[in-house]
Design a protein around this motif. Sequence first.
Motif, PDB file in Angstrom:
ATOM      1  N   ASP A   1      29.484  38.726  40.547  1.00  0.00           N
ATOM      2  CA  ASP A   1      30.270  37.487  40.580  1.00  0.00           C
ATOM      3  C   ASP A   1      31.142  37.292  39.330  1.00  0.00           C
ATOM      4  O   ASP A   1      31.880  36.319  39.243  1.00  0.00           O
ATOM      5  N   ARG A   2      31.043  38.196  38.360  1.00  0.00           N
ATOM      6  CA  ARG A   2      31.907  38.082  37.178  1.00  0.00           C
ATOM      7  C   ARG A   2      33.095  39.055  37.251  1.00  0.00           C
ATOM      8  O   ARG A   2      33.828  39.214  36.276  1.00  0.00           O
ATOM      9  N   TYR A   3      33.275  39.716  38.376  1.00  0.00           N
ATOM     10  CA  TYR A   3      34.319  40.743  38.522  1.00  0.00           C
ATOM     11  C   TYR A   3      35.685  40.221  38.101  1.00  0.00           C
ATOM     12  O   TYR A   3      36.428  40.862  37.344  1.00  0.00           O
ATOM     13  N   GLU A   4      36.027  39.025  38.579  1.00  0.00           N
ATOM     14  CA  GLU A   4      37.381  38.511  38.329  1.00  0.00           C
ATOM     15  C   GLU A   4      37.654  38.216  36.851  1.00  0.00           C
ATOM     16  O   GLU A   4      38.808  38.080  36.455  1.00  0.00           O
ATOM     17  N   ASP A   5      36.596  38.103  36.052  1.00  0.00           N
ATOM     18  CA  ASP A   5      36.803  37.866  34.612  1.00  0.00           C
ATOM     19  C   ASP A   5      37.329  39.117  33.908  1.00  0.00           C
ATOM     20  O   ASP A   5      37.907  39.030  32.832  1.00  0.00           O
ATOM     21  N   HIS A   6      37.078  40.270  34.480  1.00  0.00           N
ATOM     22  CA  HIS A   6      37.384  41.526  33.775  1.00  0.00           C
ATOM     23  C   HIS A   6      38.439  42.380  34.466  1.00  0.00           C
ATOM     24  O   HIS A   6      39.093  43.189  33.816  1.00  0.00           O
TER      25      HIS A   6
ATOM     26  N   GLU B   1      40.365  45.296  31.879  1.00  0.00           N
ATOM     27  CA  GLU B   1      40.765  44.958  30.504  1.00  0.00           C
ATOM     28  C   GLU B   1      42.100  45.627  30.177  1.00  0.00           C
ATOM     29  O   GLU B   1      42.274  46.195  29.109  1.00  0.00           O
TER      30      GLU B   1
ATOM     31  N   ILE C   1      28.180  43.934  34.201  1.00  0.00           N
ATOM     32  CA  ILE C   1      28.305  42.546  34.673  1.00  0.00           C
ATOM     33  C   ILE C   1      27.742  42.395  36.080  1.00  0.00           C
ATOM     34  O   ILE C   1      27.735  43.347  36.857  1.00  0.00           O
TER      35      ILE C   1
ATOM     36  N   LYS D   1      41.855  42.687  36.798  1.00  0.00           N
ATOM     37  CA  LYS D   1      43.024  41.919  37.243  1.00  0.00           C
ATOM     38  C   LYS D   1      43.907  42.783  38.142  1.00  0.00           C
ATOM     39  O   LYS D   1      44.217  43.928  37.795  1.00  0.00           O
TER      40      LYS D   1
END
Lengths: 431, 163
Positions: free
Chosen positions: A241-246, A263, A238, A248
């Motif tokens: 800028d997509r770090y927060e989608d995966h 995940e 990724i 937590k």
Amino acid sequence: MNERREIRIDVPVLARVEGEGALDLHIRDGRIENLKFRIGEPPRLFEKFLEGREAFEVPDMVARICGICPVAYQMSAVQALESLFGWRSTPWIEAMRRAMYCGEWIQSHSLHIHLLAAPDFFGFTSAPEMARDYPDEVRRGLRLQSLGNELIRLFGARSVHPVGVRVGGFHCAPPKDRVARLVDRLRAALPDAENLVAWTASIDLPKDQQDFVSVALKHASEYPLYSGRIVSDTGLDIPVDRYEDHFKEHQEAHSTALYSLLEGRPYLVGPLARLNLNWDRLPEPVRSTLAKTGIPFPSRNVFHSMLARAVEIHLAVVEAIRLLENYEPDVPFVSGQTRAGSGFGCTEAPRGLLWHRYDVDENGKVLKARIVPPTSQNQARIAEDLHRSIEAFGLDHSDDELRLHGEKVIRNYDPCISCATHFLKLKVIRE
Amino acid sequence: MTPVRVLGLGSPFGDDRAGWIAVESLMRSDGFRALPEGFASAEICDPVGNNLLDAMRGARLAILIDAAQSGAAPGTISRLDAQTLEDGSEPWSSHGFGFSATLALGRALNDLPQDVVVFLVEIPADAGFEPAENLSAPVATAIPDLTAAVLNEIAQWTARGAK
């Protein structure tokens, strides 16, 4: 106009990384029933300090987060802010950032290998004790560390909390003669770096194979330092800028540092994760030096982190020479307008992925900052490793032996907390 | 790289400033300014650890100034020879490779200057380390004596060398 002024600079809050590690082990019927790895850290509130500050103040403020890896904090921050503002840095700036970052890897990794980790594996309780029997090895470590510090100083004026970095590049370009002298020192350090790889590979490390997820940056052609996509060996790939989608972060009641999961699973960041995912990006002669050790990568033995650090020191020396040997001063920074929005930055700190997000308003002031350091990302993995390693080591060992083994496991991650030292508090309940 | 180096250790907090302020006072003193060019230098040295060993390397006399809490009366100045100090048992880490561990490492590697003298100024047991705090009265009063002691140390060392 000759009157003297007394200037005193007061730092409003103690910014040292403090904390201690504690391990609670609950053993029942020869099995670990409950294991809690706690990091007790006073709140540091750095993300809050940044709110309301001008974006240009950020690099100097975040440098104060860590005395060992200030460059990493500065680099992730400037990357995030420049990407938000749409400033395109020049190849010269990118190359010098990478060179400065090499200095930080060299000093941080040398310190860890020689002064913190190695004494464990030679049966010493401290580096001064080890220095009496292995003076040449410890001296080599100090030489390399000084070299790394000098490289940081070249761009940052001082090695701890350097001040040379700004949003857009550097405040000034170092003079040519100083760079040339440093390149000579770097060349002279190549044998030290190569010998270090061989020496580290020869240390009798525990053969503890584990299943874990590696996460690191991956760059199209280079071994990752300042840029790349975030990848894992489970197929993640990724943009930063997509770090927060995966990923937590969450709080656990027993620890004040945040836990981070990919995940829903613990994962490893840092030298071993980087090498596992990027061994094919090692340039010559680093690749051949590693091949001579006969130790194959990717490796499932977390204790190979120390070897990975040695390989990265060699890499950083080789890279710094490449980046600086034909050095010419150039325009040291770019600038432009600020704009409102969110910016993301991610670089490879010595201890692993360091991710930043800044939300900035139309006046160029920080509305919100989020900083995810490597140690909190590794925390869940450390707890998982402790569980497996201590069971594999044997729960019938004495409390002291269990504590020492636990310390070795934790220290191997080079966590940025004081529990990397010799005072892990261990509480064992046996039933 | 001067043969005599004075290094003030500490932090910007309260009485822990003592080493830094002593160095500032030394650098302003007539005695220090009268020393031959290139003979002695003084600086504040924030981090201990390898940086401290680097800062001393190549010197023949290093004088380290720091604050201490040993139970003596506040303001007491003590002088120690770093070559004969015992190895401390303080914890150490990447962030806190402490003073005595650094000297122990230097001794183990024969990497200390021939003469390393440590001046310690006693700070009160209840010393505050708040950022805006000034030196406490007994520590502030001791600074001129401390500066004089350092100058005296340099003079005696020079006289010994001349013999």
